[in-house]
Design a protein around this motif. Structure first.
Motif, PDB file in Angstrom:
ATOM      1  N   GLU A 124      -2.928   5.922   2.675  1.00  6.96           N
ATOM      2  CA  GLU A 124      -1.596   6.477   2.460  1.00  6.96           C
ATOM      3  C   GLU A 124      -0.880   6.569   3.799  1.00  6.96           C
ATOM      4  O   GLU A 124      -1.298   7.343   4.671  1.00  6.96           O
ATOM      5  CB  GLU A 124      -1.755   7.879   1.862  1.00  6.96           C
ATOM      6  CG  GLU A 124      -0.731   8.186   0.799  1.00  6.96           C
ATOM      7  CD  GLU A 124      -1.116   9.482   0.098  1.00  6.96           C
ATOM      8  OE1 GLU A 124      -1.711   9.399  -0.987  1.00  6.96           O
ATOM      9  OE2 GLU A 124      -0.834  10.562   0.655  1.00  6.96           O
ATOM     10  N   ASN A 125       0.138   5.765   3.974  1.00  7.87           N
ATOM     11  CA  ASN A 125       0.952   5.761   5.219  1.00  7.87           C
ATOM     12  C   ASN A 125       0.100   5.711   6.487  1.00  7.87           C
ATOM     13  O   ASN A 125       0.454   6.307   7.505  1.00  7.87           O
ATOM     14  CB  ASN A 125       1.832   7.020   5.298  1.00  7.87           C
ATOM     15  CG  ASN A 125       2.806   7.066   4.155  1.00  7.87           C
ATOM     16  OD1 ASN A 125       3.342   6.044   3.756  1.00  7.87           O
ATOM     17  ND2 ASN A 125       2.999   8.250   3.589  1.00  7.87           N
TER      18      ASN A 125
ATOM     19  N   LYS B 233      -3.177   9.035   5.799  1.00 10.36           N
ATOM     20  CA  LYS B 233      -4.428   9.537   5.242  1.00 10.36           C
ATOM     21  C   LYS B 233      -5.315   8.415   4.702  1.00 10.36           C
ATOM     22  O   LYS B 233      -4.820   7.384   4.252  1.00 10.36           O
ATOM     23  CB  LYS B 233      -4.121  10.497   4.091  1.00 10.36           C
ATOM     24  CG  LYS B 233      -3.598  11.812   4.591  1.00 10.36           C
ATOM     25  CD  LYS B 233      -3.397  12.791   3.468  1.00 10.36           C
ATOM     26  CE  LYS B 233      -2.993  14.139   4.063  1.00 10.36           C
ATOM     27  NZ  LYS B 233      -2.402  15.007   3.068  1.00 10.36           N
ATOM     28  N   ILE B 234      -6.630   8.708   4.727  1.00 11.04           N
ATOM     29  CA  ILE B 234      -7.617   7.788   4.156  1.00 11.04           C
ATOM     30  C   ILE B 234      -8.353   8.563   3.062  1.00 11.04           C
ATOM     31  O   ILE B 234      -8.868   9.655   3.321  1.00 11.04           O
ATOM     32  CB  ILE B 234      -8.663   7.370   5.214  1.00 11.04           C
ATOM     33  CG1 ILE B 234      -7.973   6.828   6.470  1.00 11.04           C
ATOM     34  CG2 ILE B 234      -9.660   6.358   4.649  1.00 11.04           C
ATOM     35  CD1 ILE B 234      -8.847   6.899   7.708  1.00 11.04           C
TER      36      ILE B 234
ATOM     37  N   PHE C  43     -11.525   8.300   0.401  1.00 11.30           N
ATOM     38  CA  PHE C  43     -12.718   7.555  -0.017  1.00 11.30           C
ATOM     39  C   PHE C  43     -13.218   8.207  -1.294  1.00 11.30           C
ATOM     40  O   PHE C  43     -13.483   9.415  -1.300  1.00 11.30           O
ATOM     41  CB  PHE C  43     -13.771   7.621   1.103  1.00 11.30           C
ATOM     42  CG  PHE C  43     -15.021   6.844   0.808  1.00 11.30           C
ATOM     43  CD1 PHE C  43     -14.997   5.463   0.684  1.00 11.30           C
ATOM     44  CD2 PHE C  43     -16.241   7.490   0.642  1.00 11.30           C
ATOM     45  CE1 PHE C  43     -16.156   4.740   0.425  1.00 11.30           C
ATOM     46  CE2 PHE C  43     -17.402   6.774   0.382  1.00 11.30           C
ATOM     47  CZ  PHE C  43     -17.356   5.399   0.276  1.00 11.30           C
ATOM     48  N   LYS C  44     -13.255   7.464  -2.383  1.00 11.80           N
ATOM     49  CA  LYS C  44     -13.617   7.984  -3.709  1.00 11.80           C
ATOM     50  C   LYS C  44     -12.770   9.213  -4.066  1.00 11.80           C
ATOM     51  O   LYS C  44     -13.288  10.216  -4.557  1.00 11.80           O
ATOM     52  CB  LYS C  44     -15.084   8.368  -3.750  1.00 11.80           C
ATOM     53  CG  LYS C  44     -16.023   7.219  -3.522  1.00 11.80           C
ATOM     54  CD  LYS C  44     -17.405   7.765  -3.707  1.00 11.80           C
ATOM     55  CE  LYS C  44     -18.469   6.795  -3.421  1.00 11.80           C
ATOM     56  NZ  LYS C  44     -19.783   7.401  -3.502  1.00 11.80           N
ATOM     57  N   GLY C  45     -11.512   9.183  -3.705  1.00  7.36           N
ATOM     58  CA  GLY C  45     -10.608  10.274  -4.051  1.00  7.36           C
ATOM     59  C   GLY C  45     -10.632  11.438  -3.071  1.00  7.36           C
ATOM     60  O   GLY C  45      -9.812  12.346  -3.180  1.00  7.36           O
ATOM     61  N   GLU C  46     -11.554  11.415  -2.094  1.00  5.60           N
ATOM     62  CA  GLU C  46     -11.625  12.533  -1.129  1.00  5.60           C
ATOM     63  C   GLU C  46     -10.895  12.161   0.155  1.00  5.60           C
ATOM     64  O   GLU C  46     -11.098  11.054   0.681  1.00  5.60           O
ATOM     65  CB  GLU C  46     -13.084  12.775  -0.736  1.00  5.60           C
ATOM     66  CG  GLU C  46     -13.817  13.730  -1.622  1.00  5.60           C
ATOM     67  CD  GLU C  46     -15.264  13.820  -1.137  1.00  5.60           C
ATOM     68  OE1 GLU C  46     -15.504  14.397  -0.069  1.00  5.60           O
ATOM     69  OE2 GLU C  46     -16.141  13.272  -1.827  1.00  5.60           O
ATOM     70  N   ASP C  47     -10.111  13.072   0.653  1.00  8.13           N
ATOM     71  CA  ASP C  47      -9.402  12.845   1.908  1.00  8.13           C
ATOM     72  C   ASP C  47     -10.396  12.960   3.071  1.00  8.13           C
ATOM     73  O   ASP C  47     -10.950  14.026   3.325  1.00  8.13           O
ATOM     74  CB  ASP C  47      -8.296  13.908   2.038  1.00  8.13           C
ATOM     75  CG  ASP C  47      -7.457  13.706   3.288  1.00  8.13           C
ATOM     76  OD1 ASP C  47      -7.833  12.868   4.133  1.00  8.13           O
ATOM     77  OD2 ASP C  47      -6.435  14.396   3.415  1.00  8.13           O
ATOM     78  N   ILE C  48     -10.646  11.843   3.752  1.00 10.38           N
ATOM     79  CA  ILE C  48     -11.637  11.866   4.847  1.00 10.38           C
ATOM     80  C   ILE C  48     -10.972  11.762   6.221  1.00 10.38           C
ATOM     81  O   ILE C  48     -11.637  11.504   7.221  1.00 10.38           O
ATOM     82  CB  ILE C  48     -12.695  10.743   4.695  1.00 10.38           C
ATOM     83  CG1 ILE C  48     -12.027   9.360   4.719  1.00 10.38           C
ATOM     84  CG2 ILE C  48     -13.518  10.921   3.419  1.00 10.38           C
ATOM     85  CD1 ILE C  48     -12.998   8.230   5.038  1.00 10.38           C
TER      86      ILE C  48
END
Ligand SMILES: Nc1ncnc2c1ncn2[C@@H]1O[C@H](COP(=O)(O)OP(=O)(O)OP(=O)(O)O)[C@@H](O)[C@H]1O
Ligand SMILES: [Mg+2]
Length: 322
Positions: free
Chosen positions: A10-11, A71-72, A74-79
């Motif tokens: 995301e951006n 943002k990144i 991974f499997k829906g979690e913000d890492i």
């Protein structure tokens, strides 16, 4: 709720700060726009010329570089800000140059074993040894070679060691950063086939980086084309090859060598004249406008967004935004 993609960006942006004389600081806009999702179990190819930001994007996704913004997931979690140690196991990388990515002072067994140790994946010495041997065999090496050093292996074998090291932690996602570019053509397909077999067997997801569309064409479900830090086109592999929309993608495809010299010469004339601008002084508007044969006035003013031009086929180009 439907399952989130394995990876969602995301951006996401990555700028490198560089110091110039007289205390002046400038920024290299290495990743500017890469609104990508990577689906579970797919291979997403990422292509573009040297310096366009492919490695930076791959490393930023793995948080080997800290993102400048965005943002990144991974499997829906913000890492984006988390401690990466638990995720390192799930997200691995295979490097372009196998010789420089392996510690010359460690044996192959130590290199592969180190990954097991960091994540405490072997409960006894016996289990550790067995796992190292199984991994070496899995990548087509001999388990007796565990006591040898990287320089005793050929380039292709060194890349196999790099793959065994990535596989040791049982990852789900691997950034393959030009894993075959440094190898002989005859070895390239062996390594690519092995990566494909491993994907089918272990359900892996790949971001597969290459300079050249022809390398990723057959193994990628979809391909993203990058130019000066921006993903300019994204489509299924066959569709991209058959029906490239972005003028930059079209020029990349024209640069793919073809066996007929007359045809090559004819095509060369269509290839763009001029130099790619520096990522420190990217032109305003569409970054490609200075080289684009079809640029309009609008192209120098506003950056186009990556939009769907046909089902599943997205392009960032004002020619397709009406
Ligand atoms: N650690 C860094 N510090 C400063 N600038 C960097 C760094 N890493 C990359 N860059 C710059 O960022 C831009 C993108 O580089 P990157 O290595 O991501 O490109 P690439 O597409 O992987 O190229 P190649 O195909 O040659 O591997 C380049 O201008 C590069 O000089
Ligand atoms: Mg690179």
């Amino acid at each position: 709720m439907s399952k989130p993609p394995l990876l969602h960006l995301e951006n996401l942006k990555k700028y490198f700060r560089v110091k110039e004389g007289w205390g002046k600081v400038r920024y290299i806009h290495a990743v500017e726009s890469a609104p990508l999702d990577i689906e579970w179990g797919e291979t997403l190819g990422l292509v573009g010329e040297s310096g366009c930001g492919k490695t930076t994007l791959g490393r930023t996704i793995l948080r080997l570089y800290q993102p400048s913004s965005g943002k990144i997931f991974f499997k829906g979690e913000d890492i984006t800000q988390v401690n990466m140690l638990p995720y390192r196991r799930k997200m691995q990388i295979i490097f372009q140059d196998p010789s420089s990515s392996l510690n010359p002072r460690m044996t192959v067994g130590e290199i592969v074993g180190e990954a097991l140790d960091i994540h405490k994946l072997a409960s006894s010495r016996g289990e550790r040894k067995e796992r190292i041997e199984a991994l070496l065999e899995r990548v087509g090496l001999n388990s007796e070679q565990a006591n040898r050093y990287p320089h005793e292996f050929s380039g292709g074998q060194q890349q196999r060691i790099g793959i065994a090291r990535a596989l040791a932690v049982e990852p789900e996602f691997i950034v393959c950063d030009e894993p075959v570019s440094a190898l002989d053509v005859s070895i390239q397909s062996q390594i690519v086939n092995m990566l494909e077999d491993m994907q089918a067997e272990l359900g892996l997801t790949y971001l597969f980086i290459a300079h050249d569309i022809s390398v990723v064409r057959h193994i990628s479900r979809r391909i993203a084309v990058m130019y000066l830090g921006c993903v300019v086109e994204l489509a299924e592999s066959y569709e991209l090859y058959k029906n490239p929309l972005h003028p930059y993608t079209r020029s990349l495809l024209q640069a793919v060598p073809i066996p007929d010299p007359d045809l090559t010469r004819a095509r060369k004339r269509e290839i763009l004249a001029g130099e790619i601008p520096s990522p420190m002084d990217s032109p305003p508007g569409c970054r490609f406008n200075t080289l684009c044969p079809q640029a309009k006035q609008q192209c120098a003013q506003a950056a186009p967004e990556l939009r769907e031009a046909a089902p599943g086929h997205r392009v960032a180009c004002h020619l397709f935004s009406e």
